[in-house]
Design a protein around this motif. Structure first.
Motif, PDB file in Angstrom:
ATOM      1  N   HIS A  98      39.735  35.967 162.765  1.00 18.56           N
ATOM      2  CA  HIS A  98      40.642  36.791 161.960  1.00 18.56           C
ATOM      3  C   HIS A  98      40.083  36.965 160.560  1.00 18.56           C
ATOM      4  O   HIS A  98      39.647  35.991 159.939  1.00 18.56           O
ATOM      5  CB  HIS A  98      42.040  36.163 161.911  1.00 18.56           C
ATOM      6  CG  HIS A  98      42.743  36.252 163.233  1.00 18.56           C
ATOM      7  ND1 HIS A  98      43.093  37.453 163.806  1.00 18.56           N
ATOM      8  CD2 HIS A  98      43.126  35.297 164.111  1.00 18.56           C
ATOM      9  CE1 HIS A  98      43.661  37.238 164.981  1.00 18.56           C
ATOM     10  NE2 HIS A  98      43.693  35.932 165.186  1.00 18.56           N
ATOM     11  N   ARG A 151      44.458  31.559 162.127  1.00 12.05           N
ATOM     12  CA  ARG A 151      45.446  32.364 162.853  1.00 12.05           C
ATOM     13  C   ARG A 151      45.601  33.742 162.215  1.00 12.05           C
ATOM     14  O   ARG A 151      45.318  33.915 161.038  1.00 12.05           O
ATOM     15  CB  ARG A 151      46.818  31.667 162.831  1.00 12.05           C
ATOM     16  CG  ARG A 151      46.873  30.350 163.591  1.00 12.05           C
ATOM     17  CD  ARG A 151      48.222  29.705 163.291  1.00 12.05           C
ATOM     18  NE  ARG A 151      48.418  28.430 163.948  1.00 12.05           N
ATOM     19  CZ  ARG A 151      49.211  28.249 165.020  1.00 12.05           C
ATOM     20  NH1 ARG A 151      49.852  29.269 165.554  1.00 12.05           N
ATOM     21  NH2 ARG A 151      49.364  27.043 165.526  1.00 12.05           N
ATOM     22  N   GLU A 152      46.137  34.668 163.009  1.00 14.23           N
ATOM     23  CA  GLU A 152      46.432  36.004 162.462  1.00 14.23           C
ATOM     24  C   GLU A 152      47.562  35.904 161.431  1.00 14.23           C
ATOM     25  O   GLU A 152      47.515  36.542 160.384  1.00 14.23           O
ATOM     26  CB  GLU A 152      46.828  36.963 163.586  1.00 14.23           C
ATOM     27  CG  GLU A 152      47.052  38.379 163.070  1.00 14.23           C
ATOM     28  CD  GLU A 152      47.357  39.368 164.183  1.00 14.23           C
ATOM     29  OE1 GLU A 152      47.716  38.924 165.297  1.00 14.23           O
ATOM     30  OE2 GLU A 152      47.236  40.579 163.934  1.00 14.23           O
ATOM     31  N   ARG A 153      48.577  35.121 161.768  1.00 11.41           N
ATOM     32  CA  ARG A 153      49.691  34.908 160.835  1.00 11.41           C
ATOM     33  C   ARG A 153      49.810  33.407 160.558  1.00 11.41           C
ATOM     34  O   ARG A 153      50.543  32.699 161.243  1.00 11.41           O
ATOM     35  CB  ARG A 153      50.993  35.453 161.422  1.00 11.41           C
ATOM     36  CG  ARG A 153      51.014  36.978 161.506  1.00 11.41           C
ATOM     37  CD  ARG A 153      52.299  37.472 162.143  1.00 11.41           C
ATOM     38  NE  ARG A 153      53.477  37.100 161.336  1.00 11.41           N
ATOM     39  CZ  ARG A 153      54.727  37.279 161.726  1.00 11.41           C
ATOM     40  NH1 ARG A 153      54.975  37.834 162.916  1.00 11.41           N
ATOM     41  NH2 ARG A 153      55.729  36.916 160.956  1.00 11.41           N
ATOM     42  N   HIS A 180      40.622  37.710 156.742  1.00 12.84           N
ATOM     43  CA  HIS A 180      41.695  37.581 155.749  1.00 12.84           C
ATOM     44  C   HIS A 180      41.124  37.782 154.347  1.00 12.84           C
ATOM     45  O   HIS A 180      39.943  37.503 154.113  1.00 12.84           O
ATOM     46  CB  HIS A 180      42.320  36.169 155.817  1.00 12.84           C
ATOM     47  CG  HIS A 180      43.065  35.877 157.078  1.00 12.84           C
ATOM     48  ND1 HIS A 180      43.986  36.742 157.629  1.00 12.84           N
ATOM     49  CD2 HIS A 180      43.047  34.783 157.899  1.00 12.84           C
ATOM     50  CE1 HIS A 180      44.493  36.202 158.733  1.00 12.84           C
ATOM     51  NE2 HIS A 180      43.935  35.021 158.926  1.00 12.84           N
ATOM     52  N   HIS A 224      47.799  39.362 152.886  1.00 12.96           N
ATOM     53  CA  HIS A 224      47.505  40.700 152.369  1.00 12.96           C
ATOM     54  C   HIS A 224      47.272  40.653 150.866  1.00 12.96           C
ATOM     55  O   HIS A 224      47.605  39.657 150.227  1.00 12.96           O
ATOM     56  CB  HIS A 224      48.659  41.664 152.690  1.00 12.96           C
ATOM     57  CG  HIS A 224      49.956  41.283 152.045  1.00 12.96           C
ATOM     58  ND1 HIS A 224      50.357  41.790 150.853  1.00 12.96           N
ATOM     59  CD2 HIS A 224      50.923  40.377 152.402  1.00 12.96           C
ATOM     60  CE1 HIS A 224      51.534  41.262 150.506  1.00 12.96           C
ATOM     61  NE2 HIS A 224      51.886  40.384 151.430  1.00 12.96           N
ATOM     62  N   SER A 255      44.490  28.702 158.828  1.00  9.79           N
ATOM     63  CA  SER A 255      43.937  29.972 158.350  1.00  9.79           C
ATOM     64  C   SER A 255      43.144  30.707 159.424  1.00  9.79           C
ATOM     65  O   SER A 255      42.773  31.860 159.236  1.00  9.79           O
ATOM     66  CB  SER A 255      43.074  29.749 157.104  1.00  9.79           C
ATOM     67  OG  SER A 255      42.063  28.815 157.375  1.00  9.79           O
ATOM     68  N   ARG A 310      51.197  38.212 157.732  1.00  8.00           N
ATOM     69  CA  ARG A 310      49.757  38.390 157.751  1.00  8.00           C
ATOM     70  C   ARG A 310      49.261  38.426 156.303  1.00  8.00           C
ATOM     71  O   ARG A 310      49.810  39.168 155.497  1.00  8.00           O
ATOM     72  CB  ARG A 310      49.432  39.716 158.463  1.00  8.00           C
ATOM     73  CG  ARG A 310      48.051  39.730 159.039  1.00  8.00           C
ATOM     74  CD  ARG A 310      47.643  41.082 159.550  1.00  8.00           C
ATOM     75  NE  ARG A 310      46.198  41.088 159.507  1.00  8.00           N
ATOM     76  CZ  ARG A 310      45.422  41.174 160.569  1.00  8.00           C
ATOM     77  NH1 ARG A 310      45.955  41.323 161.756  1.00  8.00           N
ATOM     78  NH2 ARG A 310      44.117  41.120 160.448  1.00  8.00           N
ATOM     79  N   GLN A 364      38.421  31.600 169.713  1.00  4.86           N
ATOM     80  CA  GLN A 364      39.553  32.505 169.592  1.00  4.86           C
ATOM     81  C   GLN A 364      39.048  33.759 168.899  1.00  4.86           C
ATOM     82  O   GLN A 364      37.926  33.784 168.408  1.00  4.86           O
ATOM     83  CB  GLN A 364      40.697  31.861 168.795  1.00  4.86           C
ATOM     84  CG  GLN A 364      40.289  30.895 167.727  1.00  4.86           C
ATOM     85  CD  GLN A 364      40.164  31.376 166.296  1.00  4.86           C
ATOM     86  OE1 GLN A 364      39.616  30.672 165.488  1.00  4.86           O
ATOM     87  NE2 GLN A 364      40.663  32.574 165.966  1.00  4.86           N
ATOM     88  N   THR A 365      39.876  34.769 168.837  1.00  3.02           N
ATOM     89  CA  THR A 365      39.509  35.970 168.104  1.00  3.02           C
ATOM     90  C   THR A 365      39.388  35.609 166.624  1.00  3.02           C
ATOM     91  O   THR A 365      40.345  35.076 166.057  1.00  3.02           O
ATOM     92  CB  THR A 365      40.624  37.031 168.249  1.00  3.02           C
ATOM     93  OG1 THR A 365      40.915  37.165 169.633  1.00  3.02           O
ATOM     94  CG2 THR A 365      40.206  38.355 167.659  1.00  3.02           C
ATOM     95  N   ASN A 373      37.557  34.071 159.811  1.00  4.46           N
ATOM     96  CA  ASN A 373      38.133  32.735 160.038  1.00  4.46           C
ATOM     97  C   ASN A 373      38.198  32.366 161.514  1.00  4.46           C
ATOM     98  O   ASN A 373      38.687  33.143 162.337  1.00  4.46           O
ATOM     99  CB  ASN A 373      39.535  32.688 159.449  1.00  4.46           C
ATOM    100  CG  ASN A 373      39.516  32.896 157.942  1.00  4.46           C
ATOM    101  OD1 ASN A 373      39.367  31.959 157.194  1.00  4.46           O
ATOM    102  ND2 ASN A 373      39.639  34.145 157.512  1.00  4.46           N
TER     103      ASN A 373
END
Ligand SMILES: [Fe+2]
Length: 284
Positions: A188, A113-115, A190, A284, A111, A282, A185-186, A161
């Motif tokens: 994300h 991750r972006e995707r 969600h 949504h 979770s 991603r 990391q960046t 996340n």
């Protein structure tokens, strides 16, 4: 050689979760069978496909029936030349030389991750004589079961996340802590409740180890809120505790379920799974 007509059977295991699939060889699947398998995982949220005999390469091709096989979180455990397939073993050790035992919490994979993965797929190559079940929890059912006011409230919430949340109450994988220390990391953002494409349903979706905070809430209060939400959403009838047989493929819809490992078996026995994840949309 023409592919023999397969007599695949799909048996529902309980009212809320799980199916058992027999009579199919994933090395030779026609288009219609692939379509039925993809529909079955949407319908049942997790499923076991019995009696598969696969090399790591064949496992990778079988996983690809469900979409694009994605990179591993910790590629050091992947097969040489096959970076998307992990050797998921109870003998694997982290950077500190310790055995990794951090998956015994309710969570969804990737979770941060972006995707994140839509599906996680495991294949039993070696299993202990008893124990080591994998538990999967239907969080579409968990979401539906919440009181109306809480359901409305969580539908508007969003989570931030990361690989390893600073105030996580559950044990973190030391490899993730090391990655965070090196810049992480960046983060994300969600939704806490996501739409599940192809079902018209919504699911609760988070991992307490990855949620740094809920937007507008501090990290400690976010942990309190998520653990309280878990208490309300987890019911025994929403759980499939998968008792492994050798050569099982077991997979779950990672968007619609949480899962956890059980470290209740003789750890001197080798438990070896091949592991793959399918790239999801991603949230949504
Ligand atoms: Fe997991």
């Amino acid at each position: 050689m023409t592919t023999a007509t397969q007599t695949m059977q799909i048996r529902k295991l309980s009212p809320h979760i799980g199916a058992e699939i027999t009579g199919v060889d994933l090395r030779q699947v026609d288009t219609d069978t692939a379509r039925q398998l993809n529909q079955a995982i949407l319908d049942h949220t997790c499923m076991v496909i019995r009696d598969q005999h696969l090399t790591p390469e064949e496992f990778a091709r079988a996983a690809a029936l469900f979409g694009e096989v994605m990179d591993q979180d910790h590629p050091k455990f992947s097969f040489p030349g096959l970076p998307t397939i992990q050797r998921y073993s109870n003998f694997n050790v982290d950077a500190g030389g310790k055995h990794i035992r951090s998956a015994n919490r309710w969570h969804s994979d990737g979770s941060f991750r972006e995707r994140p993965p839509s599906y996680t797929i495991l294949y039993a190559v070696e299993i202990p004589s008893t124990g080591g079940n994998t538990d999967v929890l239907n969080m579409r059912a968990g979401f539906r079961s919440l009181p109306d006011d809480l359901r409305k409230k969580v539908e508007t919430m969003r989570t931030v996340n990361v690989r390893a949340a600073s105030k996580s109450r559950a044990a973190q994988n030391p490899d993730n802590i090391r990655i965070m220390a090196q810049g992480g990391q960046t983060p994300h953002i969600h939704p806490l409740v996501r739409n599940i494409d192809g079902t018209g349903e919504k699911s609760l979706w988070f991992d307490t180890v990855r949620v740094e905070n809920i937007e507008g809430m501090d990290p400690e209060a976010s942990q309190d809120f998520l653990f309280d939400l878990l208490d309300k959403a987890v019911r025994p009838e929403f759980i499939d505790s998968h008792q492994w047989r050798l050569h099982d493929i077991f997979m779950w819809d990672n968007r619609s379920t949480f899962h956890r490992a059980n470290y209740d078996y003789d750890m001197t026995q080798h438990r070896l799974m091949y592991h793959a994840m399918i790239l999801g949309e991603r949230p949504h």
